[in-house]
Structures are given as C-alpha cells and as structure tokens.
Motif scaffolding. Structure first.
Motif, PDB file in Angstrom:
ATOM      1  N   THR A  74       0.840  -1.194   0.000  1.00 22.36           N
ATOM      2  CA  THR A  74       0.000   0.000   0.000  1.00 22.36           C
ATOM      3  C   THR A  74       0.876   1.245   0.000  1.00 22.36           C
ATOM      4  OG1 THR A  74      -0.105   0.123   2.411  1.00 22.36           O
ATOM      5  CG2 THR A  74      -1.761  -1.236   1.292  1.00 22.36           C
ATOM      6  N   ARG A  75       0.315   2.294  -0.542  1.00 20.79           N
ATOM      7  CA  ARG A  75       1.069   3.545  -0.634  1.00 20.79           C
ATOM      8  C   ARG A  75       1.427   4.069   0.762  1.00 20.79           C
ATOM      9  NH1 ARG A  75       1.724   6.775  -4.842  1.00 20.79           N
ATOM     10  NH2 ARG A  75       0.182   5.569  -5.988  1.00 20.79           N
ATOM     11  N   ASN A  76       0.468   3.978   1.690  1.00 24.84           N
ATOM     12  CA  ASN A  76       0.728   4.475   3.035  1.00 24.84           C
ATOM     13  C   ASN A  76       1.849   3.689   3.721  1.00 24.84           C
ATOM     14  OD1 ASN A  76      -1.219   6.383   2.736  1.00 24.84           O
ATOM     15  ND2 ASN A  76      -2.712   5.399   4.084  1.00 24.84           N
ATOM     16  N   ALA A  77       1.879   2.364   3.513  1.00 27.35           N
ATOM     17  CA  ALA A  77       2.929   1.555   4.124  1.00 27.35           C
ATOM     18  C   ALA A  77       4.290   1.906   3.538  1.00 27.35           C
ATOM     19  CB  ALA A  77       2.634   0.069   3.917  1.00 27.35           C
ATOM     20  N   ALA A  78       4.352   2.098   2.209  1.00 21.57           N
ATOM     21  CA  ALA A  78       5.629   2.436   1.574  1.00 21.57           C
ATOM     22  C   ALA A  78       6.130   3.792   2.045  1.00 21.57           C
ATOM     23  CB  ALA A  78       5.472   2.419   0.055  1.00 21.57           C
ATOM     24  N   ILE A  79       5.209   4.755   2.142  1.00 24.85           N
ATOM     25  CA  ILE A  79       5.622   6.093   2.564  1.00 24.85           C
ATOM     26  C   ILE A  79       6.016   6.094   4.042  1.00 24.85           C
ATOM     27  CG2 ILE A  79       4.827   8.471   2.866  1.00 24.85           C
ATOM     28  CD1 ILE A  79       3.189   8.121   0.348  1.00 24.85           C
ATOM     29  N   GLY A  80       5.339   5.281   4.846  1.00 31.21           N
ATOM     30  CA  GLY A  80       5.756   5.149   6.240  1.00 31.21           C
ATOM     31  C   GLY A  80       7.173   4.609   6.355  1.00 31.21           C
ATOM     32  N   LEU A  81       7.512   3.622   5.493  1.00 26.48           N
ATOM     33  CA  LEU A  81       8.879   3.104   5.467  1.00 26.48           C
ATOM     34  C   LEU A  81       9.852   4.197   5.043  1.00 26.48           C
ATOM     35  CD1 LEU A  81      10.917   0.804   5.615  1.00 26.48           C
ATOM     36  CD2 LEU A  81      10.278   0.172   3.271  1.00 26.48           C
ATOM     37  N   PHE A  82       9.436   5.019   4.086  1.00 27.62           N
ATOM     38  CA  PHE A  82      10.289   6.134   3.645  1.00 27.62           C
ATOM     39  C   PHE A  82      10.642   7.038   4.815  1.00 27.62           C
ATOM     40  CE2 PHE A  82      10.315  10.662   2.533  1.00 27.62           C
ATOM     41  CZ  PHE A  82      11.441  10.720   1.731  1.00 27.62           C
ATOM     42  N   TRP A  83       9.657   7.363   5.640  1.00 31.78           N
ATOM     43  CA  TRP A  83       9.922   8.281   6.744  1.00 31.78           C
ATOM     44  C   TRP A  83      10.816   7.653   7.807  1.00 31.78           C
ATOM     45  CZ3 TRP A  83       9.811  12.895   5.583  1.00 31.78           C
ATOM     46  CH2 TRP A  83       8.798  13.454   4.809  1.00 31.78           C
ATOM     47  N   ARG A  84      10.692   6.361   8.024  1.00 35.21           N
ATOM     48  CA  ARG A  84      11.589   5.716   8.995  1.00 35.21           C
ATOM     49  C   ARG A  84      13.033   5.760   8.510  1.00 35.21           C
ATOM     50  NH1 ARG A  84       7.052   2.310   9.416  1.00 35.21           N
ATOM     51  NH2 ARG A  84       7.882   0.766   7.955  1.00 35.21           N
ATOM     52  N   LEU A  85      13.224   5.479   7.212  1.00 37.07           N
ATOM     53  CA  LEU A  85      14.569   5.568   6.644  1.00 37.07           C
ATOM     54  C   LEU A  85      15.061   7.009   6.628  1.00 37.07           C
ATOM     55  CD1 LEU A  85      14.264   3.096   3.621  1.00 37.07           C
ATOM     56  CD2 LEU A  85      15.593   2.754   5.696  1.00 37.07           C
ATOM     57  N   ALA A  86      14.148   7.938   6.300  1.00 35.79           N
ATOM     58  CA  ALA A  86      14.540   9.341   6.208  1.00 35.79           C
ATOM     59  C   ALA A  86      14.999   9.872   7.553  1.00 35.79           C
ATOM     60  CB  ALA A  86      13.378  10.173   5.675  1.00 35.79           C
ATOM     61  N   ALA A  87      14.360   9.447   8.632  1.00 38.55           N
ATOM     62  CA  ALA A  87      14.758   9.939   9.955  1.00 38.55           C
ATOM     63  C   ALA A  87      16.188   9.546  10.271  1.00 38.55           C
ATOM     64  CB  ALA A  87      13.799   9.376  11.017  1.00 38.55           C
ATOM     65  N   VAL A  88      16.539   8.279   9.967  1.00 42.04           N
ATOM     66  CA  VAL A  88      17.922   7.838  10.188  1.00 42.04           C
ATOM     67  C   VAL A  88      18.869   8.590   9.264  1.00 42.04           C
ATOM     68  CG1 VAL A  88      19.472   5.854  10.157  1.00 42.04           C
ATOM     69  CG2 VAL A  88      17.102   5.573  10.913  1.00 42.04           C
ATOM     70  N   GLU A  89      18.440   8.774   8.016  1.00 42.01           N
ATOM     71  CA  GLU A  89      19.285   9.456   7.030  1.00 42.01           C
ATOM     72  C   GLU A  89      19.578  10.891   7.458  1.00 42.01           C
ATOM     73  OE1 GLU A  89      19.471   9.937   2.151  1.00 42.01           O
ATOM     74  OE2 GLU A  89      17.692   9.117   3.139  1.00 42.01           O
ATOM     75  N   VAL A  90      18.567  11.584   7.975  1.00 41.80           N
ATOM     76  CA  VAL A  90      18.766  12.954   8.430  1.00 41.80           C
ATOM     77  C   VAL A  90      19.788  12.998   9.561  1.00 41.80           C
ATOM     78  CG1 VAL A  90      17.647  14.845   9.655  1.00 41.80           C
ATOM     79  CG2 VAL A  90      16.560  13.858   7.653  1.00 41.80           C
ATOM     80  N   GLY A  91      19.727  12.038  10.484  1.00 42.72           N
ATOM     81  CA  GLY A  91      20.701  11.994  11.566  1.00 42.72           C
ATOM     82  C   GLY A  91      22.122  11.788  11.056  1.00 42.72           C
ATOM     83  N   VAL A  92      22.291  10.865  10.103  1.00 41.24           N
ATOM     84  CA  VAL A  92      23.623  10.631   9.543  1.00 41.24           C
ATOM     85  C   VAL A  92      24.111  11.862   8.787  1.00 41.24           C
ATOM     86  CG1 VAL A  92      24.976   9.176   8.000  1.00 41.24           C
ATOM     87  CG2 VAL A  92      23.188   8.161   9.403  1.00 41.24           C
ATOM     88  N   MET A  93      23.191  12.533   8.075  1.00 43.96           N
ATOM     89  CA  MET A  93      23.573  13.776   7.390  1.00 43.96           C
ATOM     90  C   MET A  93      24.085  14.818   8.376  1.00 43.96           C
ATOM     91  SD  MET A  93      20.556  14.254   4.544  1.00 43.96           S
ATOM     92  CE  MET A  93      20.530  13.300   3.026  1.00 43.96           C
ATOM     93  N   GLY A  94      23.434  14.894   9.545  1.00 47.69           N
ATOM     94  CA  GLY A  94      23.907  15.826  10.557  1.00 47.69           C
ATOM     95  C   GLY A  94      25.315  15.485  11.007  1.00 47.69           C
ATOM     96  N   ALA A  95      25.596  14.200  11.190  1.00 50.11           N
ATOM     97  CA  ALA A  95      26.943  13.792  11.589  1.00 50.11           C
ATOM     98  C   ALA A  95      27.970  14.141  10.511  1.00 50.11           C
ATOM     99  CB  ALA A  95      26.961  12.289  11.873  1.00 50.11           C
ATOM    100  N   VAL A  96      27.609  13.920   9.248  1.00 47.41           N
ATOM    101  CA  VAL A  96      28.513  14.262   8.145  1.00 47.41           C
ATOM    102  C   VAL A  96      28.804  15.751   8.147  1.00 47.41           C
ATOM    103  CG1 VAL A  96      28.746  14.356   5.640  1.00 47.41           C
ATOM    104  CG2 VAL A  96      27.819  12.316   6.719  1.00 47.41           C
ATOM    105  N   SER A  97      27.776  16.568   8.368  1.00 46.99           N
ATOM    106  CA  SER A  97      27.968  18.018   8.374  1.00 46.99           C
ATOM    107  C   SER A  97      28.919  18.440   9.490  1.00 46.99           C
ATOM    108  CB  SER A  97      26.617  18.732   8.530  1.00 46.99           C
ATOM    109  OG  SER A  97      25.757  18.429   7.460  1.00 46.99           O
ATOM    110  N   GLY A  98      28.750  17.857  10.673  1.00 52.59           N
ATOM    111  CA  GLY A  98      29.635  18.208  11.782  1.00 52.59           C
ATOM    112  C   GLY A  98      31.071  17.820  11.511  1.00 52.59           C
ATOM    113  N   VAL A  99      31.284  16.603  11.005  1.00 45.73           N
ATOM    114  CA  VAL A  99      32.650  16.168  10.681  1.00 45.73           C
ATOM    115  C   VAL A  99      33.250  17.036   9.581  1.00 45.73           C
ATOM    116  CG1 VAL A  99      34.030  14.261   9.774  1.00 45.73           C
ATOM    117  CG2 VAL A  99      32.234  13.810  11.440  1.00 45.73           C
ATOM    118  N   ALA A 100      32.427  17.423   8.594  1.00 41.47           N
ATOM    119  CA  ALA A 100      32.929  18.232   7.483  1.00 41.47           C
ATOM    120  C   ALA A 100      33.412  19.596   7.967  1.00 41.47           C
ATOM    121  CB  ALA A 100      31.836  18.403   6.432  1.00 41.47           C
ATOM    122  N   VAL A 101      32.681  20.212   8.893  1.00 39.31           N
ATOM    123  CA  VAL A 101      33.099  21.525   9.415  1.00 39.31           C
ATOM    124  C   VAL A 101      34.391  21.387  10.208  1.00 39.31           C
ATOM    125  CG1 VAL A 101      32.476  23.400  10.960  1.00 39.31           C
ATOM    126  CG2 VAL A 101      30.785  22.479   9.374  1.00 39.31           C
TER     127      VAL A 101
END
Length: 682
Positions: free
Chosen positions: A315-342
């Motif tokens: 279902t579309r809702n299930a797929a998009i829910g999975l997207f948000w779970r992955l996105a939350a982790v991805e945003v956290g890793v992006m934050g770590a990359v930004s800190g290391v880059a600075v």
C-alpha cells in the motif's frame, strides 16, 4: 463523478487523497532538531580529536567563544543554506504547482533568513579567529571594517552575507516554480563564492580545488536540504509517491557528485596515501564511512520504497511510512557528516594551502606549472582537470544513452547515428575542457583559439545532429500533476519568448559572430583567464551560442521555424566572412591581448607571445573555415532532401487527385491564351 468512477465507487477527491502520505509519526517532527544536535556533537568530537578548536599555543587566544563559535556558526550556515537550496529545488522540480510550491518557497525564505544571521555571525567570528583579535578589543570594529572592505577573503564573506539577505528577500516575494528556479541562482552564487575561499589563490591545484569544492557543496546542499525541506514543507502533504521517486533520483545524482568531488578534494589536500594517517586523513576516512552509510540508505530507498511504489506490491501508506523511517535515520547521519565536514575544514591538511614557494612565472600568473613543450602526442596525453565540466559530460552521456535505450526497450526507433553523434560531441567537449586544449589553452593564445573553435564550431555540430530535445520529448513522460521536470522545463524554454528570441536566425548569427569581438576585445577575456567562474561562463557561452547557430542551419529539434535554405546559406557565408576578418585582424595585429597574462608566462619553448597570438588568428581563420564548410555541405544536403521530399509529396498528391493541380494550371494557361487571342482579333 464520471460513470466509471461511480461504478468503481471512487471519485477524483478519493483518488487524490490516496496520493497523500500518512500522517508522520510524532517523533519524526523532531528529526531535524535531533540532526542539528548530532551535527554539533560530531563537530565537538571531531574537533576535540584533531585539536582544531583548542587554544593557540604560540599566538594570542581570541577566546573560547570565538574558537567554538566559528564551527557552530559554520554548521548553522551550511544547514541553513542547504534547506534554502533544497526547498527551492523542490518548488522548481518536484512539487506540483500551487500551494505546495509557494509553501516550499516560504520555507526557503525563512531558511535564508537564518542563513543571513548565521553567515554574519560567522563573518565576525572568523575575522577574530584569523587575526587572533578578541571581540572586546578596542580596535576590533575598525579592523573588521578594513577586513571586509580591502581583504579579498573578507569581501567574499561579506558578499555571501549580502547574497543570503537578498535570497531571503526575493524568496518572500516570488511565487511559482519559475520564481523558485530564478531564486535558486542566488544561493548557488553564494556557494561559488564560498568555494573560492577553500583553497589559497596562489596554491597548487587552485582551480581543481575550487571546482571540486563547488560540486561538493552544491551536491550536499541539494541532497541534505531536499530531504529537510520535505519535512518542513509538510510531512502529511509533501510525502507522496511521486515526490519520493523524484527526490530519490535527485539524491542519487547528488550522491555521485558528493562522492566524486570529495575524492578529488581529499586527494588534493592529502597528496598521498601516507596522509591518511594524519588527523586530517582520519577525519576523511570517518566522513567517507558516513557517506557510504548514506549511500546505503539511499539504496534502501530505491530498492524498497520506490520499488514497492512502482510495482504496487504494498500500500502507498505503508511504503511512505517506510520512507519516513529511513529518512529519519538518514537525516541523523547527514547531521553527523555536516559536523565532521566543518571540523575537517578547520583541521590543517597534510598538503597545506600555502602559496607556492619560489614559483615559476607561469605559476605566478596561472597557479599551475607550465606544461611541457607541446607535441602531437602531448595534445592527447596532457590533462588539466575540471571536475564540474567532467561530471557534466559524464552525466550527459549517461542520460542520453539511457533515454535512447528506454525508447528501444518500448519498441520505438531511435537512430543509432544520433546516439553516436551525441557521444562523439560530448567526448570532444570533455577533451577540449580537460585535455590538451585546456592544458595548453591556459598558457598559449593559439591553443586557446583551438579550444574556442572546437567549443563553438565542432562540438555543436555533433550535439545538434543528435536532436537531444526530440529525444527528451519522446523518452521522458509528461508529468500529470502539474509539476515541472526536465521535459517541462526544456520545452517551456524552447517555446518561451526568450527561447524564440535567442533561436531567431539573425540573433543566433549575431551572437555567434559578434560574440567573438565582445569577448576578445573587452575585459571578458581577461576575466575568463583569471577567474574560474569566468572560465565556466566562457565554456557555456561558446558551446551554447554555437549550438543555437548550428541548430538554425541543420537542426532537427522542435523550435522556432527555420529560415529558408537560401537564407541559411547567406547567414553561413556571412559568418564565414566575419571569421576570416577576425582571423586576419589577429594575424596582422601587433598589440598583445591580455599582456599581463600571455606576456608574462615565461615559456622557454614555443614562439613569442605576439607571434603565438598571430598564429591564433590563423587558427581562427583556418580551423574555423572547415566546420563552416561542413555546415554548408549539411545545409546543401538538407536542401536536396527537402526538395526530394516535396517532389514525392507532390507526386503522391497527383496520384490521389489525378494531377488536379497540373490540370488547373494548364486550364489557366489556356484561358489566358484564349483571352489574348480575343484581344488580338478585336
């Protein structure tokens, strides 16, 4: 409601509601603040490891506020500019036009406001950091004013603050995807300015470092900011299946850009594998590992969420829910990359950005060592890499071939000759901007003229014959949700008033021929030699103007109506005469163009600067005539084929109507003859 909808028990409203993602989990709303905290934590950890923010041992300490305020302000600045770029990109390329686009532009305006304040704080603190002058020093104010008014780096940082403020103001005024596209040029300008501060102007590999850093910053901003902007625009409304697919495709290209440019930047500053053992090298390894994790998360997005949405296996809702779970982790890793880059940017690299010690005349003028004396083999083996143009060439090859294969896969024909023509054109473009023509074109006027002629007169012929706009229109499906993708933007430009004006035969001919005079006999030539931005503009200008002119003569892509074949030949031979005049002027001239550049190169080989310039005039005259003659042959062939097609059309029409046109013509002649006979008898 249509009868079909009534039978199925659905309506437009119901269908539309299924396109909207589910309400996001409550914890996802705090993903971005958590990512900011992760970025700060990574910054502190990386800075403590490398000692980048500890008190200075041999210099006056500007204070703990400055030492730690600079990286914190830098993280805030980079995250804010990323959200600005990402929100504008969503509005221009991803979201359907209407309230969502305007909401995304509003998010960009607010993010640009934060960017302005953070950039101003960064400017003040960075000045204190670089001069070891405490903030409470009585001379701080006057010294800061001198820094931003006379020192190039200070003027650059002040320019970034001004561009950020202008972006915030414009973003709060414009509406629609066109407004978002135009506004996005401003933060890209700021990223270009920031790239110029990342490597000393007189250091080795200056231009390579600038091009790699700009590609790195732009890719990271679009990647991180795009995901963050989806959250800010509205989790419930922006997270549709189409938005996820489109963002996933953009993120894939951003990952490639960030990875390639990161490798180049790291190699420039590390110099060898031994540099990986330094603090700087270890941070490079950590950042690379985090980037690989981000790439893995992106692969999960494409292989699970996008794949399930495309296949309809969940279902579309299930797929998009999975997207948000992955996105939350991805945003956290992006934050770590930004800190290391600075933290990485504040750590001394193994290869310092110092000005070259005891430089040669060529290194003083160009920032590059003088290449060896040119030979036919060295024209093929010498390289001066431009990461941005090389990446663009690789992307152009991949996209065109992919589109052609897409047509073939669905059973539509696409001439192989057009694909070959495109590949040859891109390969020649790559060599002209990265190979021998680029290496020697930077130090010899004659080699520069070879590069000019190839960009303006050889590459465009191959690209025009490949009909890229026609391929785009056939291979890329039109979007049905009122958003604008590559197909919509290109066709909008082709059929716009500006597109029709630039493609007008007279305008194209004037730009093609007159542009040389404007370029070479004004400060634009010196700007293209002395600045990387001017160099990129030169490549784009020559190639685009040549494409417009060649498309007027032999193009097959849709656009404004082309002139008749006699007019095409008139335009072609007029430009040929202008090229001859331009070449003769240079060949017989005795005044050196940009003498502070070509006259101070200190070449121990080759002719003198003025003799080389006169050779360049001969190149413009001689080499320029061969593509012109090829264009003339192409026009003649097209004319012949057009006449043949018209003859066949006339023959088919005559077979259908019994040659009624000829009968009518003969009847008209007979009537005229009869009338003439009657007048003679009278």
């Amino acid at each position: 409601m249509t009868p079909t909808e009534a039978r199925n028990g659905t309506s437009r409203t119901a269908r539309k509601s299924t396109e909207v993602g589910p309400t996001s989990p409550s914890w996802l709303g705090v993903a971005l603040p958590v990512a900011a905290l992760v970025a700060l934590a990574a910054l502190v950890a990386a800075g403590a490891f490398s000692g980048a923010f500890t008190a200075f041992a041999n210099f006056a300490d500007p204070g703990v506020l400055v030492r730690w305020g600079v990286p914190v302000a830098t993280v805030t600045t980079e995250l804010a500019v990323a959200v600005t770029v990402g929100a504008l990109a969503l509005a221009a390329w991803v979201l359907p036009r209407g309230p969502l686009v305007d909401r995304a532009i509003g998010v960009a305006g607010v993010a640009a406001g934060v960017w302005t304040v953070a950039a101003l704080v960064q400017l003040v603190l960075r000045f204190s950091w670089s001069t070891y002058l405490p903030l409470d020093s009585p001379t701080f104010g006057p010294a800061l004013m001198e820094y931003v008014s006379t020192i190039p780096v200070g003027r650059t940082y002040l320019g970034i603050v001004i561009v950020a403020a202008l972006t915030a103001a414009v973003a709060l005024l414009v509406r629609g995807s066109v407004g978002a596209m135009c506004t996005m040029a401003l933060p890209l300008v700021a990223l270009g300015m920031q790239s110029s501060t990342g490597h000393a102007a007189g250091a080795a590999s200056h231009d390579l470092a600038i091009s790699a850093l700009f590609l790195h910053l732009g890719g990271a901003a679009l990647w991180i900011g795009g995901l963050a902007a989806i959250v800010f625009v509205g989790l419930r409304y922006a997270a549709t299946g189409d938005v996820i697919r489109r963002y996933s495709a953009i993120a894939l290209w951003c990952f490639a850009a960030v990875a390639i440019s990161g490798l180049v930047s790291a190699w420039v500053r590390i110099g060898s594998l031994d540099g990986l053992g330094t603090d700087y090298g270890i941070l490079i390894v950590v950042k690379s590992v985090l980037l690989i994790v981000l790439g893995g998360l992106g692969w999960l997005h494409r292989s699970t969420v996008v794949a399930r949405l495309s296949a309809g296996t969940t279902t579309r809702n299930a797929a998009i829910g999975l997207f948000w779970r992955l996105a939350a982790v991805e945003v956290g890793v992006m934050g770590a990359v930004s800190g290391v880059a600075v933290a990485l940017g504040s750590t001394a690299p193994p290869v310092p950005d110092d000005v070259i010690a005891d430089p040669t005349p060529a290194e003083i003028v160009t920032g590059h060592p003088l290449p060896p004396e040119p030979t036919p083999l060295r024209w093929l083996t010498e390289f001066q890499w431009d990461v941005i143009v090389a990446f663009a060439c690789a992307a152009a090859l991949i996209v065109y071939v992919r589109w052609a294969l897409r047509l073939r896969a669905r059973g539509d024909a696409w001439p192989v000759a057009r694909t070959v023509s495109w590949c040859l054109g891109i390969i020649v473009l790559f060599w002209a901007t990265n190979g021998g023509a680029a290496a020697y074109g930077h130090v010899m006027f004659s080699a520069h003229m070879v590069q000019h002629m190839i960009l303006a007169m050889v590459v465009p012929i191959f690209l025009v014959l490949a009909a890229p706009v026609t391929l785009l229109a056939r291979a890329v499906p039109a979007r049905q949700d009122d958003s604008r993708g590559p197909r919509e933007w290109v066709l909008l430009l082709v059929h716009s008033a500006w597109g029709r004006f630039l493609a007008n035969p007279i305008v194209a001919a004037v730009l093609f021929a007159g542009g040389m005079i404007v370029f070479y006999f004004t400060p634009l030539f010196e700007l293209a030699l002395t600045t990387y931005a001017g160099h990129l503009w030169m490549i784009l200008h020559f190639t685009l103007v040549g494409y417009l002119f060649a498309n007027v003569l032999i193009g097959v892509d849709p656009g404004p109506s082309q002139p008749g074949y006699p007019m095409r030949l008139v335009l072609l031979f007029a430009t040929m005469a202008f090229h001859a005049f331009f070449g003769v002027t240079l060949t017989s001239g005795t005044a050196l163009l940009v003498p502070d550049w070509f006259g101070l190169m200190g070449r121990p080989w080759g002719p003198s600067a003025i003799a080389d310039q006169q050779t360049g005039g001969a190149v413009a005259w001689g080499i320029g005539e061969l593509p012109t003659l090829l264009l003339a042959v192409g026009v003649a062939i097209s004319w012949t084929k057009s006449d043949a097609r018209e003859a066949r059309r006339t023959d088919r029409k005559a077979e259908r109507d019994g040659d009624a046109e000829l009968e009518a013509y003969n009847e008209m002649l007979a009537k005229k003859a009869e009338q003439a006979a009657k007048r003679g008898e009278g």
